[in-house]
Design a protein around this motif. Structure first.
Motif, PDB file in Angstrom:
ATOM      1  N   SER B  14       0.832  -1.207   0.000  1.00  0.00           N
ATOM      2  CA  SER B  14       0.000   0.000   0.000  1.00  0.00           C
ATOM      3  C   SER B  14       0.865   1.255   0.000  1.00  0.00           C
ATOM      4  O   SER B  14       0.537   2.253  -0.655  1.00  0.00           O
ATOM      5  N   ALA B  15       1.980   1.219   0.741  1.00  0.00           N
ATOM      6  CA  ALA B  15       2.873   2.382   0.776  1.00  0.00           C
ATOM      7  C   ALA B  15       3.427   2.662  -0.614  1.00  0.00           C
ATOM      8  O   ALA B  15       3.506   3.827  -1.039  1.00  0.00           O
ATOM      9  N   ALA B  16       3.775   1.597  -1.322  1.00  0.00           N
ATOM     10  CA  ALA B  16       4.286   1.775  -2.695  1.00  0.00           C
ATOM     11  C   ALA B  16       3.205   2.379  -3.583  1.00  0.00           C
ATOM     12  O   ALA B  16       3.470   3.299  -4.379  1.00  0.00           O
ATOM     13  N   ALA B  17       1.972   1.896  -3.431  1.00  0.00           N
ATOM     14  CA  ALA B  17       0.861   2.420  -4.241  1.00  0.00           C
ATOM     15  C   ALA B  17       0.603   3.892  -3.932  1.00  0.00           C
ATOM     16  O   ALA B  17       0.362   4.704  -4.834  1.00  0.00           O
ATOM     17  N   VAL B  18       0.683   4.259  -2.651  1.00  0.00           N
ATOM     18  CA  VAL B  18       0.451   5.664  -2.262  1.00  0.00           C
ATOM     19  C   VAL B  18       1.549   6.562  -2.833  1.00  0.00           C
ATOM     20  O   VAL B  18       1.281   7.674  -3.303  1.00  0.00           O
ATOM     21  N   CYS B  19       2.795   6.090  -2.828  1.00  0.00           N
ATOM     22  CA  CYS B  19       3.899   6.883  -3.402  1.00  0.00           C
ATOM     23  C   CYS B  19       3.660   7.129  -4.894  1.00  0.00           C
ATOM     24  O   CYS B  19       3.889   8.235  -5.409  1.00  0.00           O
ATOM     25  N   ILE B  20       3.176   6.101  -5.585  1.00  0.00           N
ATOM     26  CA  ILE B  20       2.896   6.255  -7.022  1.00  0.00           C
ATOM     27  C   ILE B  20       1.754   7.241  -7.237  1.00  0.00           C
ATOM     28  O   ILE B  20       1.807   8.096  -8.126  1.00  0.00           O
ATOM     29  N   ALA B  21       0.732   7.151  -6.383  1.00  0.00           N
ATOM     30  CA  ALA B  21      -0.396   8.095  -6.487  1.00  0.00           C
ATOM     31  C   ALA B  21       0.090   9.523  -6.253  1.00  0.00           C
ATOM     32  O   ALA B  21      -0.353  10.469  -6.921  1.00  0.00           O
ATOM     33  N   ALA B  22       1.016   9.695  -5.294  1.00  0.00           N
ATOM     34  CA  ALA B  22       1.543  11.040  -5.004  1.00  0.00           C
ATOM     35  C   ALA B  22       2.301  11.584  -6.203  1.00  0.00           C
ATOM     36  O   ALA B  22       2.180  12.766  -6.551  1.00  0.00           O
ATOM     37  N   ALA B  23       3.073  10.722  -6.847  1.00  0.00           N
ATOM     38  CA  ALA B  23       3.818  11.155  -8.037  1.00  0.00           C
ATOM     39  C   ALA B  23       2.843  11.552  -9.148  1.00  0.00           C
ATOM     40  O   ALA B  23       3.064  12.543  -9.858  1.00  0.00           O
ATOM     41  N   ALA B  24       1.759  10.791  -9.284  1.00  0.00           N
ATOM     42  CA  ALA B  24       0.771  11.097 -10.322  1.00  0.00           C
ATOM     43  C   ALA B  24       0.099  12.431 -10.052  1.00  0.00           C
ATOM     44  O   ALA B  24      -0.206  13.193 -10.975  1.00  0.00           O
ATOM     45  N   ARG B  25      -0.115  12.751  -8.800  1.00  0.00           N
ATOM     46  CA  ARG B  25      -0.818  13.980  -8.443  1.00  0.00           C
ATOM     47  C   ARG B  25      -0.039  15.228  -8.845  1.00  0.00           C
ATOM     48  O   ARG B  25      -0.619  16.281  -9.096  1.00  0.00           O
ATOM     49  N   ARG B  26       1.276  15.098  -8.943  1.00  0.00           N
ATOM     50  CA  ARG B  26       2.093  16.260  -9.297  1.00  0.00           C
ATOM     51  C   ARG B  26       1.758  16.780 -10.694  1.00  0.00           C
ATOM     52  O   ARG B  26       1.973  17.935 -11.000  1.00  0.00           O
ATOM     53  N   ASN B  27       1.250  15.908 -11.562  1.00  0.00           N
ATOM     54  CA  ASN B  27       0.919  16.331 -12.927  1.00  0.00           C
ATOM     55  C   ASN B  27      -0.551  16.697 -13.093  1.00  0.00           C
ATOM     56  O   ASN B  27      -1.026  16.899 -14.197  1.00  0.00           O
ATOM     57  N   LEU B  28      -1.288  16.731 -11.970  1.00  0.00           N
ATOM     58  CA  LEU B  28      -2.730  16.969 -12.057  1.00  0.00           C
ATOM     59  C   LEU B  28      -3.025  18.440 -12.331  1.00  0.00           C
ATOM     60  O   LEU B  28      -2.542  19.321 -11.632  1.00  0.00           O
ATOM     61  N   LEU B  29      -3.849  18.699 -13.368  1.00  0.00           N
ATOM     62  CA  LEU B  29      -4.244  20.054 -13.697  1.00  0.00           C
ATOM     63  C   LEU B  29      -5.679  20.283 -13.238  1.00  0.00           C
ATOM     64  O   LEU B  29      -6.320  19.393 -12.680  1.00  0.00           O
TER      65      LEU B  29
END
Lengths: 60, 503
Positions: B14-29
């Motif tokens: 789950s921690a790995a999944a949350v880190c990936i979600a956080a990285a994805a959020r950086r590109n959110l417009l």
């Protein structure tokens, strides 16, 4: 894919997909029969899809 | 299995999944389409993997394994037939959805119906049917996870703990950054599903049977009744028919035809998904046949995978468990995000057309919380009816297929035809499933599907198509050629080397 082509393709593949196991190889007790047949048929459709879409997005 | 190891596996993953979600959020417009469909900016690999992990739920390593355990290779035939149909439907409808979605800024599949049929009620009806069918289906994912977690730890981790954990993870990724984080974590989950199940299958094949060839030989000798095809035609067709049109009728997957950033990415999405599905289906059915030889005589075939987990070393069991957890979580997150977009776009925006995109997005986020709460309540109550309702989900959603096909292929299709076919077909199918009515032994989806087609055609012929119908379809056909979406059909060489024209 045009609607008519899609319909013909779907009917032919469905017929093969259902009739071959029911009529010819369904009662062979081996993974080399129905199991292998469905794997091969699906793989053939995937190869077809790869070929059919090869020019998508390229300039006409 | 020791609950400490199960907790450890879930927390690390789950921690790995949350880190990936956080990285994805950086590109959110900003904007609704950015939140709900990633701004139509997803590349081919991520699109393909989110499509795959949304499609393939925990059903594969639990339900399909059990179905194979009980009924043999027919389960592979059913699942491969689904995959064949899906690939062909994606090749045919994928470009059409993608083009129309781009022109009209469609976010949800019901929006396409509402636009083409020029009737908001067609969209509302499609959204309502999706809600009715998919909330129980999503709840079953939760229940399956709850049972699995409590089962493998022998109750040390409770059913509801498993449910809440799964809700927390899938809800977090969907709420936080919408499609972008769901898609990225889906890609991670898809890779997890494939790698873990392949590793586990390889280990079990060599450990228990010596080699894949040894397994094949043992299967022919020990379980000949399962490697022969014994399904009755009514059972095969009844189970396969609703799933065959899954790619069109289930909004959580059809919405993914909007997300690729280019025609090339759309193509890669289809190919990656097809290859994933092909491998994953074979893996799941082989697990079922393995279980039939190793642990015969189970009363409940759905527990075959759980029994397999008990027979492998802890590390291998955890690997398989993480793969199932990933499959269930990704499917739940995708369904909830899609339903939230439909609530915001197809229901709230129809009631208040003037709401801003930011308000629409906020409404969607709030509805994610409400939907997850509803799923938790369903899972907590564990009603017996939920299994029936969830099994009728794909059959019930099938009633949207004629209207969706009509969008692109029948100029005479009308709003009344689409609306009444969905309402009458949906009601009849639901009643037949709930009352367990199987006339002549054929499944409700077969009768409901046939009735839906009849109503759609008859009502459309008796009513007037919308003014934009012909122009809509003609434009799609022209744009298909312009984007080179079907150059492999009916082309001939022109005078210029390397150039082609359509005929």
């Amino acid at each position: 894919m045009k609607g008519s082509h899609f319909t013909i393709l779907l009917v032919v593949i469905t017929a093969v997909d259902v009739l071959v196991p029911y009529l010819w190889i369904g009662d062979i007790a081996s993974l080399g029969a129905s199991f292998l047949f469905w794997c091969a048929l699906t793989l053939a459709v995937i190869v077809f899809a790869v070929a059919a879409t090869r020019n998508w997005g390229r300039p006409v | 299995m020791n609950s400490f190891f199960v907790w450890l596996a879930m927390v690390i993953w789950s921690a790995a999944a949350v880190c990936i979600a956080a990285a994805a959020r950086r590109n959110l417009l900003a904007g609704a389409s950015e939140f709900f469909i990633g701004g139509r900016r997803l590349r081919g690999f991520v699109s393909g993997m989110t499509y795959a992990s949304t499609t393939y739920s925990a059903f594969m390593l639990v339900g399909l394994v059990g179905l194979t355990y009980k009924t043999g290779v027919g389960a592979l035939g059913f699942e491969m037939t689904y995959l064949i149909f899906t690939v062909l439907l994606l090749v045919t409808f994928g470009p059409r959805f993608w083009l129309a979605g781009n022109w009209y800024d469609h976010i949800t599949p019901p929006e396409l119906l509402a636009n083409r049929y020029d009737s908001k009620w067609v969209g509302v009806a499609a959204a309502a049917i999706s809600f009715f069918m998919l909330i129980p289906y999503a709840s079953v994912q939760l229940m399956g996870m709850g049972f699995l977690v409590s089962g493998i730890t022998e109750g040390q981790i409770t059913f509801m703990t498993g449910v809440v954990l799964m809700v927390a993870l899938s809800g977090f990724t969907a709420f936080w950054a919408g499609m972008r984080s769901v898609a990225w974590t889906d890609a991670f989950q898809a890779v997890t599903m494939l790698v873990t199940s392949l590793a586990a299958l390889g280990w079990t094949l060599y450990h228990f049977f010596g080699s894949p060839a040894g397994f094949a030989e043992a299967a022919s000798g020990q379980i000949p009744e399962l490697v022969t095809f014994t399904w009755e035609p009514a059972f095969f067709i009844g189970l396969t028919l609703p799933w065959a049109f899954f790619a069109l009728t289930n909004p959580q997957v059809s919405q993914r035809m909007y997300v690729p950033d280019s025609a090339g990415s759309l193509r890669r999405m289809i190919i990656y998904f097809a290859l994933f599905g092909f491998v994953y289906t074979i893996i799941s059915t082989l697990f079922g046949l393995e279980a039939a030889m190793l642990i015969p005589g189970l009363d409940n075939p759905d527990k075959a995978m759980a029994h397999m987990l008990a027979r492998v070393p802890t590390a291998m069991g955890l690997i398989i468990f993480v793969g199932i957890f990933a499959a269930a979580t990704s499917t739940l997150g995708s369904i909830v995000l899609t339903l939230s977009s439909m609530f915001a776009r197809d229901i709230a925006k129809q009631i208040r057309p003037g709401i801003s995109e930011s308000a629409e997005r906020l409404l969607g986020q709030m509805s994610i919380l409400v939907l997850l709460a509803a799923c938790i309540v369903f899972a907590w109550l564990r009603p017996g009816l939920i299994t029936v309702v969830s099994s009728m989900a794909s059959g019930g959603l099938l009633v949207m297929a004629p209207a969706i096909v009509g969008v692109f292929f029948w100029k005479k299709a009308t709003a009344a035809g689409a609306l009444w076919s969905m309402i009458i077909g949906g009601l009849v199918t639901a009643v037949m499933y709930l009352a367990k009515i199987y006339p002549l032994g054929w499944w409700p989806s077969v009768w409901g599907g046939g009735l839906t087609v009849m109503v759609f055609v008859c009502v459309s012929l008796l009513t007037t198509p919308p003014d934009n119908a012909e122009a809509f379809i003609d434009r799609v056909e022209e744009e298909l050629d312009r984007h080179n979406f079907r150059p492999w059909l009916g082309r001939e060489k022109t005078q210029q080397p390397g150039k082609y024209r359509h005929i």
